[in-house]
Write an enzyme that holds these catalytic residues in place. Structure first.
Site, short mmCIF file in Angstrom:
data_model
loop_
_atom_site.label_atom_id
_atom_site.label_comp_id
_atom_site.label_asym_id
_atom_site.label_seq_id
_atom_site.Cartn_x
_atom_site.Cartn_y
_atom_site.Cartn_z
CD GLU A 7 40.25 83.52 -6.60
OE1 GLU A 7 39.05 84.47 -6.20
OE2 GLU A 7 40.55 83.84 -8.21
CD GLU A 57 35.69 83.09 -8.77
OE1 GLU A 57 34.84 83.14 -9.11
OE2 GLU A 57 35.86 82.67 -8.04
C1 GBH Z 1 36.34 85.35 -6.82
O1 GBH Z 1 34.68 85.10 -6.71
C2 GBH Z 1 37.03 85.69 -8.19
O2 GBH Z 1 37.43 84.58 -9.22
C3 GBH Z 1 38.09 87.04 -7.80
O3 GBH Z 1 37.85 87.71 -8.68
C4 GBH Z 1 37.08 88.16 -6.97
O4 GBH Z 1 37.99 89.61 -6.35
C5 GBH Z 1 37.43 87.76 -5.74
O5 GBH Z 1 36.41 86.29 -6.03
C6 GBH Z 1 36.36 87.99 -4.27
O6 GBH Z 1 35.24 88.74 -4.78
O7 GBH Z 1 27.28 89.76 -6.57
O8 GBH Z 1 25.82 88.65 -5.07
O9 GBH Z 1 25.69 88.45 -6.95
C7 GBH Z 1 34.40 84.95 -5.55
C8 GBH Z 1 33.32 83.81 -6.30
C9 GBH Z 1 31.34 84.95 -7.52
C10 GBH Z 1 32.06 85.68 -5.38
C11 GBH Z 1 30.44 85.89 -8.01
C12 GBH Z 1 30.82 87.00 -5.95
C13 GBH Z 1 28.49 88.08 -7.19
C14 GBH Z 1 27.72 87.73 -5.83
N1 GBH Z 1 31.84 84.91 -6.82
N2 GBH Z 1 29.55 86.42 -6.58
S1 GBH Z 1 26.53 88.77 -6.27
#
Ligand code: GBH
Length: 453
Positions: free
Chosen positions: A360, A172
């Site tokens: 994922e 990511e």
């Molecule tokens: C993935 O991110 C990651 O690869 C993993 O490490 C993580 O644990 C898993 O998913 C579950 O989250 O704070 O409102 O701005 C998924 C995509 C992008 C989702 C960043 C959360 C932040 C949202 N992520 N996003 S916010």
């Protein structure tokens, strides 16, 4: 009429890789052991106010020590694949220089244990835990970080490729660039201007491309190289021919700075025009490196980006999620199961991808242990079933998805959310480190056993 479609009537391919995914900082703990260097997440999580409840990954799931127990769980569930990540700072404590043999040995032991359990290892080289020493030199704002990543990736692939057949450069880029350097919600928590941000993103995709080349130069011939990216799963809100055509255009433009650049070697005209003077500085040679051929693409897919047609220069518009659109405990995790049909289908068509994995997909809950000792995560089971029905539909129509990695095997350190949001199919009691399979684990095990929904 159509026959009843009961359990088992929607098969997956015989060699489909059912797996789970984790990441080093989220599960390992043992942050001061065996010569591991500090990372930006150690710094960030120990800075007051950055992570929910002041949680850190100091202990996490203690998987650095308990990995045999975790692998026993994988075996119990019948998993065929395990996606894990290597902590860069266990290998190069300062990000570069002399490798730390104890760190290398740990991952060799981990992989050997996976192989002994009949589980195929899928190794991610960078899942956000940048060595602090590199941050001190500017982190991803410094172009040298791209080369440092490649040097480490090449070295580590060289060490593991006798037993690991597939590697992912990064996890990511989208998140470790924008959430870290724009929203400042992830480490290092810096808010940049639009132009600086575009340059950071360019360095990150360049780091990916240089890593692909370094892995190929050092790994055993036949080693397969890809990445895991949470690119927008552009999904037609209304699946008319016009809606689908708009979603195809959106797949390129909404992913212009990362996936489209990687897959085509170009930033789109619209991307460059929109940024104007803030566009990244790049050379043709760099774009060629970024476009280094891949053996597979890993898609992290949790939700959809809904698209509608529009009569403007773009030809599409993003449809914002309704206020009342259902979501998981994570407020960003809007339930949109058809993303797992349209995302892989349209991206594989648009970019000509021959082999894909869902690296994922998963659901956060507020799981609690009931008096009978069980965790009844009906929300997670329903979420997974609906998403996987859509994935099965695509695969049965020829979408080239070869495996699925559920996030996550275990509840773990959910970055800025700390331990407050649980994504595991296995419950972790953080006081005792006791692991308890949730109902979703039993459901996943049954699905894997019959290889059909
Ligand atoms: C993935 O991110 C990651 O690869 C993993 O490490 C993580 O644990 C898993 O998913 C579950 O989250 O704070 O409102 O701005 C998924 C995509 C992008 C989702 C960043 C959360 C932040 C949202 N992520 N996003 S916010």
């Amino acid at each position: 009429g159509s026959p009843m479609r009961g359990s088992g009537s929607r098969p997956f391919p015989p060699d489909f890789v059912w797996g789970s995914a984790t990441a080093s900082y989220q599960v390992e703990g043992a942050v001061n052991e065996d010569g591991r260097g500090k990372t930006i997440w150690d710094t960030f999580s120990h800075t007051p106010g950055k992570v929910h409840n002041g949680d850190t990954g100091d202990v996490a799931d203690d998987s650095y020590h308990r990995y045999p127990e975790d692998i026993a769980l994988m075996k119990e569930y019948g998993l065929k694949g395990c996606r894990f990540s290597v902590a860069w700072s266990r290998i190069f404590p300062e990000g570069r220089g002399k490798p730390n043999q104890k760190g290398v040995d740990h991952y060799k032991k981990l992989v050997d244990a996976l192989l002994a359990a009949g589980v195929q290892p899928f190794c991610t080289l960078y899942h956000w835990d940048l060595p602090q020493a590199l941050q001190d030199k500017g982190g991803w704002q410094n172009k040298d970080t791209a080369q440092a990543l490649a040097d480490y990736a090449g070295y580590m692939a060289g060490q593991l490729s006798d037993r690991v057949p597939q590697f992912m450069t990064t996890n990511e880029i989208d998140t470790f660039v924008y959430v870290a350097y724009d929203q400042a919600v992830h480490a290092p928590g810096i808010k940049l201007s639009r132009g600086e941000l575009a340059q950071v993103c360019h360095h990150a995709v360049l780091g990916h491309g240089l890593s692909v080349q370094a892995i190929r130069a050092h790994a055993k011939p036949g080693t397969r190289v890809g990445l895991a990216e949470d690119y927008h799963a552009c999904t037609p809100l209304v699946d008319t021919p016009e809606g689908i055509a708009a979603a195809r255009i959106a797949m390129r433009e909404e992913n212009a700075s990362i996936m489209n650049a990687i897959m085509t070697g170009k930033y789109t005209d619209l991307y460059l025009k929109t940024l104007g003077a803030d566009a990244p500085k790049f050379t043709d040679a760099e774009m060629k490196t970024i476009n280094s051929p891949l053996d597979f693409v890993g898609m992290n897919c949790y939700t959809a980006t809904y698209i509608r047609p529009a009569q403007d220069e773009r030809g599409y518009a993003v449809v914002p999620m309704a206020k009342s659109h259902p979501h998981a405990v994570s407020t960003w995790l809007f339930v949109a199961p058809e993303a797992l049909y349209w995302g892989p289908k349209l991206s594989s068509e648009v970019w000509g991808i021959k082999t894909m994995y869902i690296t994922e997909n998963g659901c956060s809950g507020a799981d609690t242990v009931m008096p009978d000792g069980q965790i009844y995560d009906t929300d997670r089971v329903a979420y997974l079933r609906n998403y996987l029905q859509n994935l099965q539909r695509g695969i049965s129509e020829g979408v080239p998805v070869k495996g699925y990695f559920l996030w996550s095997l275990l509840d773990n350190f959910e970055w800025a959310e700390g331990y407050g949001q649980r994504f595991g199919i296995t419950y972790v009691d953080y006081q005792t480190q006791k692991r308890t399979p949730k109902q979703s684990a039993l459901w996943y095990k049954a699905l894997i056993a019959r290889n059909a929904l």
